[in-house]
Scaffold this motif. Sequence first.
Motif, short mmCIF file in Angstrom:
data_model
loop_
_atom_site.label_atom_id
_atom_site.label_comp_id
_atom_site.label_asym_id
_atom_site.label_seq_id
_atom_site.Cartn_x
_atom_site.Cartn_y
_atom_site.Cartn_z
N TYR A 232 -2.76 -50.70 33.02
CA TYR A 232 -3.70 -50.16 32.05
C TYR A 232 -4.95 -51.02 31.91
O TYR A 232 -6.04 -50.50 31.64
CB TYR A 232 -3.04 -50.05 30.67
N SER A 233 -4.81 -52.33 32.06
CA SER A 233 -5.95 -53.22 31.87
C SER A 233 -6.60 -53.58 33.20
O SER A 233 -7.75 -53.19 33.47
CB SER A 233 -5.51 -54.48 31.12
N SER B 263 -8.27 -49.61 23.94
CA SER B 263 -7.44 -49.24 25.09
C SER B 263 -7.51 -50.27 26.21
O SER B 263 -6.62 -50.33 27.06
CB SER B 263 -7.88 -47.86 25.64
N LEU C 250 1.70 -43.82 33.02
CA LEU C 250 1.99 -43.17 31.74
C LEU C 250 3.34 -42.46 31.77
O LEU C 250 4.10 -42.50 30.79
CB LEU C 250 0.88 -42.18 31.39
N SER D 97 0.93 -47.11 22.90
CA SER D 97 0.27 -47.37 24.18
C SER D 97 0.06 -46.09 24.97
O SER D 97 -1.03 -45.86 25.53
CB SER D 97 1.10 -48.37 24.98
N ARG E 157 -8.13 -42.57 28.59
CA ARG E 157 -8.34 -42.83 30.01
C ARG E 157 -8.27 -41.58 30.88
O ARG E 157 -9.08 -41.40 31.79
CB ARG E 157 -7.31 -43.84 30.51
N ILE F 147 -2.85 -44.29 37.18
CA ILE F 147 -2.77 -44.36 35.72
C ILE F 147 -1.83 -43.29 35.18
O ILE F 147 -1.03 -43.54 34.26
CB ILE F 147 -4.18 -44.20 35.10
N ASP G 68 1.21 -52.86 31.37
CA ASP G 68 0.00 -53.38 30.73
C ASP G 68 -1.03 -53.83 31.77
O ASP G 68 -2.24 -53.66 31.57
CB ASP G 68 0.35 -54.56 29.81
N PRO H 144 -3.61 -53.71 25.92
CA PRO H 144 -2.71 -54.11 27.01
C PRO H 144 -2.99 -55.52 27.53
O PRO H 144 -2.08 -56.21 27.99
CB PRO H 144 -2.95 -53.06 28.09
N GLN I 288 -3.70 -44.69 25.82
CA GLN I 288 -4.17 -44.62 27.21
C GLN I 288 -4.38 -43.18 27.66
O GLN I 288 -5.34 -42.87 28.36
CB GLN I 288 -3.16 -45.32 28.14
#
Length: 400
Positions: free
Chosen positions: A290-291, A317, A256, A204, A212, A252, A287, A321, A208
């Motif tokens: 991320y989504s 990506s 991470l 993950s 991203r 974001i 998740d 999630p 990401q």
Amino acid sequence: LEDELEEGPTLADLAGACSPATRVGLGALRFFVAAMASLISALYILFGVMYDTEESRWIGAMVFGAVDAPGLLFAAFQAPPFAMVAVVALRDLLRQVATTYATAPCRRRAIQAAVAVPMWLMTAAVVGPFAAHPSAAGSVTVLLLGILFVWTPGLIAYAWATAPSAAAADRPIVRSRVALLYDKYFGLNGKYFGLKVQASQLLSVVLQAWTRLPLLGAFVSVHPLLGPFTDLGRVEYYDEGGSPSAPIFWTIFAALVVNALYPAVLLVQRDAFWSRRAVAVVDAALDLVYSAVFFFAMLTNGVFAAALPIWPLATLSLFYPTVHVVFVCRAIEAAAADLAARARRAGALKAASAVRWNTTTARQRKSSVRTSMALTGRVEDALPLWKGVRFAAVALGAVA
């Protein structure tokens, strides 16, 4: 599988084993994921329809760019996976409501309707303005209305029709041997849960960070200030006005960093609450960042190509999630029901042995890992600290 229960948990046990706060949290997660996944699937179809029509091609190009293939061809591959996620999440939510309120049919139907209607309204609020756009005429309008009155209602109706009813609340859950083996070794109470978390979270973080962060960095550099949606394409804010876009990037990025560090903090704990339940909660929260946070941030700022990616790695990506939240919710329920059933079985066996035999001389079989966790609330095989530090170093390196 020698430590499997003779009679596994029922559908009612899935809801009853969790606390009221946990049930509310799981319900909220499932509703949000179902609504978001349904909206994503509808938007892929919407932009595919518009890309294939000359008058509205410029709108579809905001997602598909200048690809040579038809937009509906991309939509045929992109929309169904998110639609399936929406159906599964909504079906789990309807099952949760049905088993929780099995003895109150009126209240159960009212809650289920209160779930389905807002889910449709979210899609209608986004798709409706596109259907009313002057570029959407003729067959385009018909197809967009089909999304509103056929596609999304069809997903809701299918989930409602296939969800277990209240009459099935006391029916034992039948699981395959593969599912039983997975729970034994890699489930939330499994022997190698820590190893699975490290592998999935490293995937993950890499996914990401590499898809991203460069995109968000470029977005923040080009658009340091963001204005209202109505100003898109007409007014650009640089020195004054608008709101800063940097918090999107740093949200974001912070997610991470947390993702890289939390396994080293939680998996090393021997308390089952921190090394199992808390891990699942943090996993689901990340998740969602991320989504949902990324998707709605890009959607509301008109960056449709980022909100609805069409290339494999970028799509993964967003999809990974989203679907992972659904399985985390299932794992929390199943693990709580399994531990409760094992505690009941251990108590019954102890009482039976006390009646039949002298408990001071009776030969006791060593409890399995999951049964021991159910009785003591402790984890026997917590992750060694050095492995947690190793994971954090590798994950932070991927972010850097």
